[in-house]
Design an enzyme around this catalytic site. Structure first.
Site, short mmCIF file in Angstrom:
data_model
loop_
_atom_site.label_atom_id
_atom_site.label_comp_id
_atom_site.label_asym_id
_atom_site.label_seq_id
_atom_site.Cartn_x
_atom_site.Cartn_y
_atom_site.Cartn_z
CB SER A 142 7.02 10.18 -7.92
OG SER A 142 6.09 9.96 -7.16
N1 SAH Z 1 7.20 9.76 -2.66
C1 SAH Z 1 7.10 7.93 -2.77
C2 SAH Z 1 5.92 7.75 -3.61
C3 SAH Z 1 5.57 6.45 -3.30
S1 SAH Z 1 3.90 5.96 -3.83
C4 SAH Z 1 8.26 7.66 -3.60
O1 SAH Z 1 8.71 8.52 -4.44
O2 SAH Z 1 8.80 6.54 -3.54
C5 SAH Z 1 2.78 6.53 -2.75
C6 SAH Z 1 2.96 5.96 -1.30
O3 SAH Z 1 1.75 6.34 -0.63
C7 SAH Z 1 2.80 4.39 -1.23
O4 SAH Z 1 3.77 3.82 -0.70
C8 SAH Z 1 1.36 4.12 -0.41
O5 SAH Z 1 1.47 3.01 0.36
C9 SAH Z 1 1.27 5.36 0.20
N2 SAH Z 1 -0.21 5.70 1.01
C10 SAH Z 1 -1.07 5.57 0.32
N3 SAH Z 1 -2.17 6.05 1.21
C11 SAH Z 1 -1.50 6.38 2.32
C12 SAH Z 1 -1.97 7.05 3.62
N4 SAH Z 1 -3.32 7.24 4.04
N5 SAH Z 1 -0.96 7.16 4.61
C13 SAH Z 1 0.45 6.90 4.52
N6 SAH Z 1 0.55 6.43 3.21
C14 SAH Z 1 -0.20 6.13 2.33
#
Ligand code: SAH
Length: 226
Positions: free
Chosen positions: A67
């Site tokens: 993000s």
């Molecule tokens: N906070 C992270 C954001 C990553 S993007 C950062 O700053 O790097 C969001 C992430 O949520 C992705 O890696 C995706 O695989 C994960 N995601 C999506 N649905 C999910 C779920 N149901 N349970 C766990 N993770 C999930």
């Protein structure tokens, strides 16, 4: 470009804090302090490290993104962490947000559904010395019942609605922050506060755009538009 000096990195982080966070209204000193110190460049691919402190999200592989700094700050501030909380994070991704939370709370439980991302984040966080984080691979839309209740819950992927298990697993007095949108293309950042008596109130913190929250109480995997 070669390796950046510690001084360059310090400067890049201070500029990020001043121009992207303070200038847009982030006030929590603890959040500003930790984001001015955390090595965000280590959470992106080496080829993108030069852009790590820029005002945008960046790809982290598996079609996911880290993000934008401002969004990380906005969501973290909304959790109102004082240092003693047990926090649940859904969507570990790169592990950057996890590191920020680990600095500001007592313990962080983080769920990621894509195994390679979870393993990479786990390794990096261990390398950086974070001992108060527990990472697991699972569908975070169901929460983490065994470890509940949580003082704060943060979801860093956007779903069509607030997963009911997350409201249930929020402790009395707890805060939940989650992007919610009926379309997969845009969401509103929603903050839910559960009062001491168990009543929940919702506030809209503004528009945002996240990758999909995929799972039982999120979007279905095969219904993509990619
Ligand atoms: N906070 C992270 C954001 C990553 S993007 C950062 O700053 O790097 C969001 C992430 O949520 C992705 O890696 C995706 O695989 C994960 N995601 C999506 N649905 C999910 C779920 N149901 N349970 C766990 N993770 C999930």
């Amino acid at each position: 470009m070669g390796k950046r000096s510690a001084n360059d990195l310090h400067l890049a982080r201070q500029q990020m804090v001043d121009r992207q966070l303070k200038a847009r209204g982030i006030k929590d000193e603890r959040v500003l302090d930790v984001m001015g110190r955390a090595p965000r460049h280590l959470f992106v691919e080496e080829a993108l490290a030069d852009r790590a402190y820029g005002d945008h999200p960046l790809p982290i592989g598996e079609q996911q993104t880290i993000s934008q700094p401002y969004i990380v700050a906005l969501m973290t501030e909304a959790l109102e962490l004082g240092g003693r909380e047990r926090v649940l994070e859904i969507g570990t991704g790169s592990g950057y947000q996890t590191a920020i939370l680990a600095e500001l709370a007592q313990r962080v439980y983080s769920l990621e559904r894509i195994r390679p991302l979870m393993l990479k984040a786990r390794e990096l966080l261990a390398e950086l010395g974070y001992r108060n984080v527990v990472l697991n691979m699972d569908d975070g839309t169901c929460g983490w019942a065994d470890q509940s209740p949580f003082d704060a819950i943060i979801v860093t992927a956007g779903g069509p609605d607030i997963p009911p298990p997350l409201i249930e697993q929020l402790d009395l007095g707890g805060r939940l922050v989650i992007p919610v949108g009926k379309s997969r293309l845009s969401q509103d950042l929603i903050k839910v506060v559960k009062s001491k008596t168990g009543r929940t109130t919702r506030t809209n913190l503004g528009g945002c755009r996240f990758v999909d929250l995929v799972g039982r109480h999120g979007w279905s995997e095969n219904n993509g538009y990619r």
